[in-house]
Design an enzyme around this catalytic site. Structure first.
Site, PDB file in Angstrom:
ATOM      1  N   LEU A  18       0.829  -1.217   0.000  1.00 61.93           N
ATOM      2  CA  LEU A  18       0.000   0.000   0.000  1.00 61.93           C
ATOM      3  C   LEU A  18       0.856   1.257   0.000  1.00 61.93           C
ATOM      4  O   LEU A  18       0.499   2.268  -0.613  1.00 61.93           O
ATOM      5  CB  LEU A  18      -0.939   0.007   1.206  1.00 61.93           C
ATOM      6  CG  LEU A  18      -2.037  -1.056   1.204  1.00 61.93           C
ATOM      7  CD1 LEU A  18      -2.944  -0.885   2.414  1.00 61.93           C
ATOM      8  CD2 LEU A  18      -2.860  -0.982  -0.071  1.00 61.93           C
ATOM      9  N   ASP A  55      13.549   2.028  11.733  1.00 67.90           N
ATOM     10  CA  ASP A  55      12.699   1.130  12.528  1.00 67.90           C
ATOM     11  C   ASP A  55      11.730   2.005  13.326  1.00 67.90           C
ATOM     12  O   ASP A  55      12.161   2.976  13.964  1.00 67.90           O
ATOM     13  CB  ASP A  55      13.629   0.334  13.461  1.00 67.90           C
ATOM     14  CG  ASP A  55      12.900  -0.768  14.211  1.00 67.90           C
ATOM     15  OD1 ASP A  55      11.692  -0.641  14.464  1.00 67.90           O
ATOM     16  OD2 ASP A  55      13.583  -1.758  14.554  1.00 67.90           O
ATOM     17  N   TYR A 139      -2.437  -9.065  16.110  1.00 70.58           N
ATOM     18  CA  TYR A 139      -2.374  -7.990  15.116  1.00 70.58           C
ATOM     19  C   TYR A 139      -3.621  -7.100  15.229  1.00 70.58           C
ATOM     20  O   TYR A 139      -3.507  -5.869  15.348  1.00 70.58           O
ATOM     21  CB  TYR A 139      -2.248  -8.609  13.712  1.00 70.58           C
ATOM     22  CG  TYR A 139      -2.568  -7.688  12.572  1.00 70.58           C
ATOM     23  CD1 TYR A 139      -1.733  -6.613  12.283  1.00 70.58           C
ATOM     24  CD2 TYR A 139      -3.702  -7.888  11.784  1.00 70.58           C
ATOM     25  CE1 TYR A 139      -2.033  -5.762  11.226  1.00 70.58           C
ATOM     26  CE2 TYR A 139      -3.999  -7.055  10.722  1.00 70.58           C
ATOM     27  CZ  TYR A 139      -3.164  -5.986  10.454  1.00 70.58           C
ATOM     28  OH  TYR A 139      -3.459  -5.148   9.420  1.00 70.58           O
ATOM     29  N   ARG A 177     -15.154 -13.870   0.412  1.00 76.61           N
ATOM     30  CA  ARG A 177     -15.138 -12.863   1.498  1.00 76.61           C
ATOM     31  C   ARG A 177     -14.838 -11.475   0.954  1.00 76.61           C
ATOM     32  O   ARG A 177     -15.442 -10.485   1.362  1.00 76.61           O
ATOM     33  CB  ARG A 177     -14.092 -13.281   2.542  1.00 76.61           C
ATOM     34  CG  ARG A 177     -13.814 -12.230   3.593  1.00 76.61           C
ATOM     35  CD  ARG A 177     -12.838 -12.744   4.641  1.00 76.61           C
ATOM     36  NE  ARG A 177     -12.429 -11.702   5.553  1.00 76.61           N
ATOM     37  CZ  ARG A 177     -11.350 -10.920   5.394  1.00 76.61           C
ATOM     38  NH1 ARG A 177     -10.569 -11.074   4.334  1.00 76.61           N
ATOM     39  NH2 ARG A 177     -11.060  -9.987   6.279  1.00 76.61           N
TER      40      ARG A 177
END
Ligand code: 15L
Length: 280
Positions: A18, A55, A139, A177
């Site tokens: 994305l 990071d 998550y 789905r």
């Protein structure tokens, strides 16, 4: 033609699927981007863009990169179900760095939340944006936490944030789905533009799905307030995908799909509600 933001936009997760779509879309629109990711950026840099490999757990670098940015589009972090210890650094601590940066810079956060924050709702439901969180793993839990962090920073510090509860953002739907959850790349990109350029947003939620006629799962969000309406649809794929189901009863019952069945250890279905004792 949408106005180009006067300040640079900070894009995290720029090297992911994305992120790369957005880098191209926003670069083509003339936006100045400050991009970061833990992985190298694999494409040619858009004009007016910089890229720094970093990071999210490195707060000093994140705060420095965000200096002078008017909005933070936060796509970075772990984007699939992983063990708790792998999620906590990028998705919890990293998110704190994003919000601290936003507080200092007075910038708006556009947060890539996920349908997995509410994944254990059943597909027969129709959920308003203020539905209860039912995360389907560590998550999804990190995404619910991220949305709540946004709420706290809004009430306590006035940091605006738009929480995009993304369904399935991918090149095209690939199973039944996704006839409900699919979000086209173009609809996603227009959604981010609307979030950044809206006059005001407060702290709000937008369901990230295209104009799919099977998208009966989600309703009543802030899309009208920020000026976004999806233009694409999964409907043309209905003929080829309607029968493309997994055969796993847990996966097919809940909105979160395979994230719900992954590691599922109940003998019987989870109960229908938090106070329902009928499940195993
Ligand atoms: C997500 O949040 C994931 O990042 C993506 O990999 C997909 O699995 C998507 O949800 C989905 O639910 O289809």
């Amino acid at each position: 033609m949408t106005a180009v933001p006067t300040k640079p936009v900070f894009l995290t997760g720029a090297s992911g699927a994305l992120g790369r779509v957005l880098a191209k879309w926003l670069g083509d629109a003339g936006w100045t981007l400050v991009m970061t990711d833990i992985a190298p950026f694999p494409d040619p840099l858009p004009p007016r863009a910089t890229f720094t490999k970093a990071d999210l757990s490195d707060g000093v670098t994140i705060l420095r990169l965000a200096e002078g940015c008017g909005a933070i589009v936060h796509l970075g972090g772990v984007s699939v179900e992983r063990p708790f210890d792998e999620v906590i650094g990028p998705n919890i601590r990293g998110l704190y760095h994003i919000y601290e940066a936003a507080r200092r810079e007075k910038s708006r956060v556009i947060f890539a939340s996920s349908n997995h924050a509410i994944g254990f709702h059943e597909r027969t439901e129709s959920l308003p944006a203020d539905t209860q969180f039912l995360p389907d793993g560590f998550y999804g839990l990190s995404k619910a936490y991220g949305e709540l962090m946004g709420r706290m920073y809004w009430f306590k510090h006035g940091v605006e944030n738009v929480n995009l509860r993304i369904g399935s953002a991918c090149p095209e739907p690939v199973n039944a789905r996704m006839l409900a959850s699919y979000l086209s790349y173009d609809d996603f990109s227009r959604l981010v533009v609307a979030c950044v350029t809206a006059d005001k947003t407060g702290s709000c939620v937008v369901w990230g799905a295209s104009n799919n006629s099977r998208m009966t799962w989600w309703r009543d969000d802030a899309r009208a307030d920020i000026g976004w309406a999806p233009a694409d649809s999964a409907d043309p794929y209905a003929g080829q995908l309607a029968g493309k189901v997994s055969g796993d009863p847990v996966e097919e019952r809940y909105m979160g799909g395979a994230f719900c069945s992954s590691g599922y250890s109940r003998a019987a279905f989870a109960p229908a509600g938090l106070f329902d004792n009928t499940g195993d």
